[in-house]
Design a protein around this motif. Structure first.
Motif, PDB file in Angstrom:
ATOM      1  N   THR A  38       0.844  -1.199   0.000  1.00 24.07           N
ATOM      2  CA  THR A  38       0.000   0.000   0.000  1.00 24.07           C
ATOM      3  C   THR A  38       0.877   1.246   0.000  1.00 24.07           C
ATOM      4  OG1 THR A  38      -0.138   0.031   2.431  1.00 24.07           O
ATOM      5  CG2 THR A  38      -1.894  -1.128   1.229  1.00 24.07           C
ATOM      6  N   ALA A  39       0.368   2.271  -0.615  1.00 23.98           N
ATOM      7  CA  ALA A  39       1.025   3.579  -0.612  1.00 23.98           C
ATOM      8  C   ALA A  39      -0.049   4.616  -0.331  1.00 23.98           C
ATOM      9  CB  ALA A  39       1.703   3.855  -1.937  1.00 23.98           C
ATOM     10  N   VAL A  40       0.159   5.413   0.715  1.00 24.79           N
ATOM     11  CA  VAL A  40      -0.790   6.458   1.092  1.00 24.79           C
ATOM     12  C   VAL A  40      -0.078   7.800   0.971  1.00 24.79           C
ATOM     13  CG1 VAL A  40      -2.349   7.352   2.841  1.00 24.79           C
ATOM     14  CG2 VAL A  40      -1.930   4.882   2.684  1.00 24.79           C
ATOM     15  N   GLY A  41      -0.545   8.637   0.069  1.00 23.17           N
ATOM     16  CA  GLY A  41       0.063   9.934  -0.117  1.00 23.17           C
ATOM     17  C   GLY A  41      -0.327  10.908   0.978  1.00 23.17           C
ATOM     18  N   PRO A  42       0.366  12.021   1.097  1.00 24.06           N
ATOM     19  CA  PRO A  42       0.019  13.031   2.100  1.00 24.06           C
ATOM     20  C   PRO A  42      -1.275  13.751   1.735  1.00 24.06           C
ATOM     21  CG  PRO A  42       1.707  13.871   0.633  1.00 24.06           C
ATOM     22  CD  PRO A  42       1.494  12.431   0.256  1.00 24.06           C
ATOM     23  N   ASP A  43      -1.914  14.320   2.743  1.00 18.96           N
ATOM     24  CA  ASP A  43      -3.087  15.143   2.478  1.00 18.96           C
ATOM     25  C   ASP A  43      -2.648  16.350   1.656  1.00 18.96           C
ATOM     26  OD1 ASP A  43      -5.951  15.711   3.077  1.00 18.96           O
ATOM     27  OD2 ASP A  43      -5.093  17.532   3.945  1.00 18.96           O
ATOM     28  N   GLN A  44      -3.361  16.633   0.558  1.00 18.13           N
ATOM     29  CA  GLN A  44      -2.927  17.707  -0.319  1.00 18.13           C
ATOM     30  C   GLN A  44      -4.095  18.297  -1.085  1.00 18.13           C
ATOM     31  OE1 GLN A  44      -0.831  14.551  -3.029  1.00 18.13           O
ATOM     32  NE2 GLN A  44      -0.987  16.418  -4.264  1.00 18.13           N
ATOM     33  N   LEU A  45      -3.848  19.480  -1.638  1.00 14.82           N
ATOM     34  CA  LEU A  45      -4.809  20.151  -2.507  1.00 14.82           C
ATOM     35  C   LEU A  45      -4.382  19.938  -3.956  1.00 14.82           C
ATOM     36  CD1 LEU A  45      -5.335  23.536  -0.624  1.00 14.82           C
ATOM     37  CD2 LEU A  45      -7.052  21.757  -0.972  1.00 14.82           C
ATOM     38  N   ILE A  46      -5.352  19.662  -4.806  1.00 18.36           N
ATOM     39  CA  ILE A  46      -5.101  19.562  -6.233  1.00 18.36           C
ATOM     40  C   ILE A  46      -6.089  20.475  -6.948  1.00 18.36           C
ATOM     41  CG2 ILE A  46      -4.221  17.201  -6.061  1.00 18.36           C
ATOM     42  CD1 ILE A  46      -6.948  16.253  -7.155  1.00 18.36           C
ATOM     43  N   SER A  47      -5.931  20.628  -8.249  1.00 22.87           N
ATOM     44  CA  SER A  47      -6.869  21.434  -9.020  1.00 22.87           C
ATOM     45  C   SER A  47      -8.030  20.552  -9.476  1.00 22.87           C
ATOM     46  CB  SER A  47      -6.174  22.047 -10.233  1.00 22.87           C
ATOM     47  OG  SER A  47      -6.009  21.071 -11.244  1.00 22.87           O
ATOM     48  N   ARG A  58      -5.746  -1.474  -6.879  1.00 27.19           N
ATOM     49  CA  ARG A  58      -6.534  -0.291  -7.239  1.00 27.19           C
ATOM     50  C   ARG A  58      -5.752   0.962  -6.898  1.00 27.19           C
ATOM     51  NH1 ARG A  58      -9.636  -2.743  -3.012  1.00 27.19           N
ATOM     52  NH2 ARG A  58     -10.910  -3.561  -4.719  1.00 27.19           N
ATOM     53  N   VAL A  59      -6.106   2.045  -7.586  1.00 25.11           N
ATOM     54  CA  VAL A  59      -5.479   3.345  -7.396  1.00 25.11           C
ATOM     55  C   VAL A  59      -6.582   4.396  -7.339  1.00 25.11           C
ATOM     56  CG1 VAL A  59      -3.926   5.082  -8.377  1.00 25.11           C
ATOM     57  CG2 VAL A  59      -3.408   2.644  -8.646  1.00 25.11           C
ATOM     58  N   TYR A 111      -4.016   6.974  -3.043  1.00 32.88           N
ATOM     59  CA  TYR A 111      -3.965   5.668  -2.376  1.00 32.88           C
ATOM     60  C   TYR A 111      -3.758   4.588  -3.424  1.00 32.88           C
ATOM     61  CZ  TYR A 111      -5.268   1.646   0.486  1.00 32.88           C
ATOM     62  OH  TYR A 111      -5.270   0.440   1.158  1.00 32.88           O
ATOM     63  N   LEU A 112      -2.783   3.716  -3.167  1.00 35.31           N
ATOM     64  CA  LEU A 112      -2.533   2.560  -4.031  1.00 35.31           C
ATOM     65  C   LEU A 112      -2.511   1.304  -3.168  1.00 35.31           C
ATOM     66  CD1 LEU A 112      -0.042   2.027  -6.889  1.00 35.31           C
ATOM     67  CD2 LEU A 112       0.086   0.523  -4.907  1.00 35.31           C
ATOM     68  N   GLU A 113      -3.164   0.295  -3.657  1.00 35.42           N
ATOM     69  CA  GLU A 113      -3.159  -1.005  -2.971  1.00 35.42           C
ATOM     70  C   GLU A 113      -2.932  -2.092  -4.014  1.00 35.42           C
ATOM     71  OE1 GLU A 113      -6.725  -3.598  -1.365  1.00 35.42           O
ATOM     72  OE2 GLU A 113      -6.281  -1.940   0.029  1.00 35.42           O
ATOM     73  N   TRP A 114      -1.944  -2.944  -3.753  1.00 37.76           N
ATOM     74  CA  TRP A 114      -1.651  -4.016  -4.704  1.00 37.76           C
ATOM     75  C   TRP A 114      -1.426  -5.316  -3.943  1.00 37.76           C
ATOM     76  CZ3 TRP A 114      -2.256  -2.611  -9.637  1.00 37.76           C
ATOM     77  CH2 TRP A 114      -2.025  -3.581 -10.617  1.00 37.76           C
ATOM     78  N   THR A 115      -2.111  -6.367  -4.396  1.00 34.28           N
ATOM     79  CA  THR A 115      -2.065  -7.659  -3.702  1.00 34.28           C
ATOM     80  C   THR A 115      -1.532  -8.733  -4.646  1.00 34.28           C
ATOM     81  OG1 THR A 115      -3.947  -7.055  -2.327  1.00 34.28           O
ATOM     82  CG2 THR A 115      -3.426  -9.391  -2.490  1.00 34.28           C
ATOM     83  N   SER A 116      -0.651  -9.569  -4.122  1.00 35.21           N
ATOM     84  CA  SER A 116      -0.119 -10.678  -4.898  1.00 35.21           C
ATOM     85  C   SER A 116      -0.582 -11.997  -4.280  1.00 35.21           C
ATOM     86  CB  SER A 116       1.410 -10.631  -4.915  1.00 35.21           C
ATOM     87  OG  SER A 116       1.934 -11.652  -5.749  1.00 35.21           O
ATOM     88  N   THR A 117      -0.539 -13.045  -5.055  1.00 34.43           N
ATOM     89  CA  THR A 117      -0.876 -14.381  -4.551  1.00 34.43           C
ATOM     90  C   THR A 117       0.404 -15.124  -4.211  1.00 34.43           C
ATOM     91  OG1 THR A 117      -0.895 -15.200  -6.825  1.00 34.43           O
ATOM     92  CG2 THR A 117      -3.007 -14.526  -5.868  1.00 34.43           C
TER      93      THR A 117
END
Length: 257
Positions: free
Chosen positions: A154-163, A183-184, A225-231
């Motif tokens: 998993t990768a969780v980015g910082p809280d941020q503002l985007i356009s 999923r992303v 947020y990114l989550e990736w699962t392997s078997t």
């Protein structure tokens, strides 16, 4: 007429002889005041836009008798030389309008002169003129190498503002086990809840990559947020993933001229 003048003179003489002060003269009324209201019609425009310089000038409290001439001037920026750009007539009501093409940011000035009386008024209005240029910037990036992703990476980015612009995502995935997936998304939900069909998410149940796609989350504050699962690998095999995620946005940047 003669008796009236004699009576008035006798009255003044009697007042003087008796020591009484003559009646005070009525105070003079304040002279009429003038003013101007002036506007460029908007705060900012693109070069070549026709704008309307408009307003009112004349005697305060009068809606007639204000006919006159209005001269217009322009100074680029705040220090440019003043250049006359034209003139128009103020109506009897005092209202005036003048159309001109905007070419640069700067200050417009209007000077009013009454047609019959020595009456003047002036006003200024500042206008910004801008061009737009597309600018692409990276809003999030993440990568991991030789990760087992068991049960998940998993990768969780910082809280941020985007356009509000769409987010362009490039995802590279190299996993030894072909059934890996994930999923992303960009979300304001602390629990990172995924809903099928949400334009702020992209789901890869069977694994996919490299791939490029767009996210349209509908929010401008949140986190990636990114989550990736392997078997698990077959006996004697390896489970490993190389993952890379880059998210960019292209916005129109204003350059004021």
């Amino acid at each position: 007429m003669g008796s009236t003048r004699l009576l008035a003179a006798g009255t003044v003489l009697a007042a003087a002889l008796s020591g009484a002060a003559p009646a005070a003269a009525a105070p003079l009324a304040d002279p009429p005041r003038t003013d101007m209201m002036f506007s460029a019609g908007t705060a900012e425009v693109k070069p070549g836009t026709m704008i309307t310089l408009s307003g009112w000038a004349g005697w305060i409290g009068r809606d007639t008798g204000n006919a006159g001439k209005v001269d217009f001037f322009f100074s680029k920026g705040t220090t440019g030389p003043r250049v006359r750009i034209g003139s128009t007539e103020a109506a009897s009501s005092g209202e005036f309008r003048f159309r001109v093409k905007a070419t640069a940011s700067g200050q417009y000035a209007a000077e009013y002169q009454h047609r019959k009386q020595p009456v003047k008024a002036s006003g200024t209005a500042y206008l910004n003129v801008y061009t737009e240029k597309p600018v692409t910037q990276t809003v999030f990036g993440w990568n991991a190498f030789t990760m087992p992703c068991l049960p998940a990476c998993t990768a969780v980015g910082p809280d941020q503002l985007i356009s509000p612009a769409p987010i362009k995502v490039k995802l590279t995935r190299e996993c030894l086990q072909p059934t890996a997936g994930g999923r992303v998304g960009f979300t304001g939900d602390a629990k990172n809840t995924f809903k099928s069909g949400d334009p702020g998410w992209r789901d890869f149940p069977e694994g996919e990559g490299p791939v490029e796609f767009e996210l349209k989350p509908g929010v401008t504050r949140g986190h990636f947020y990114l989550e990736w699962t392997s078997t698990p690998a077959p006996k004697g095999g390896l489970t490993s993933c190389n993952l890379s995620l880059t998210a960019t946005q292209t916005d129109l940047r204003k350059d004021y001229v």
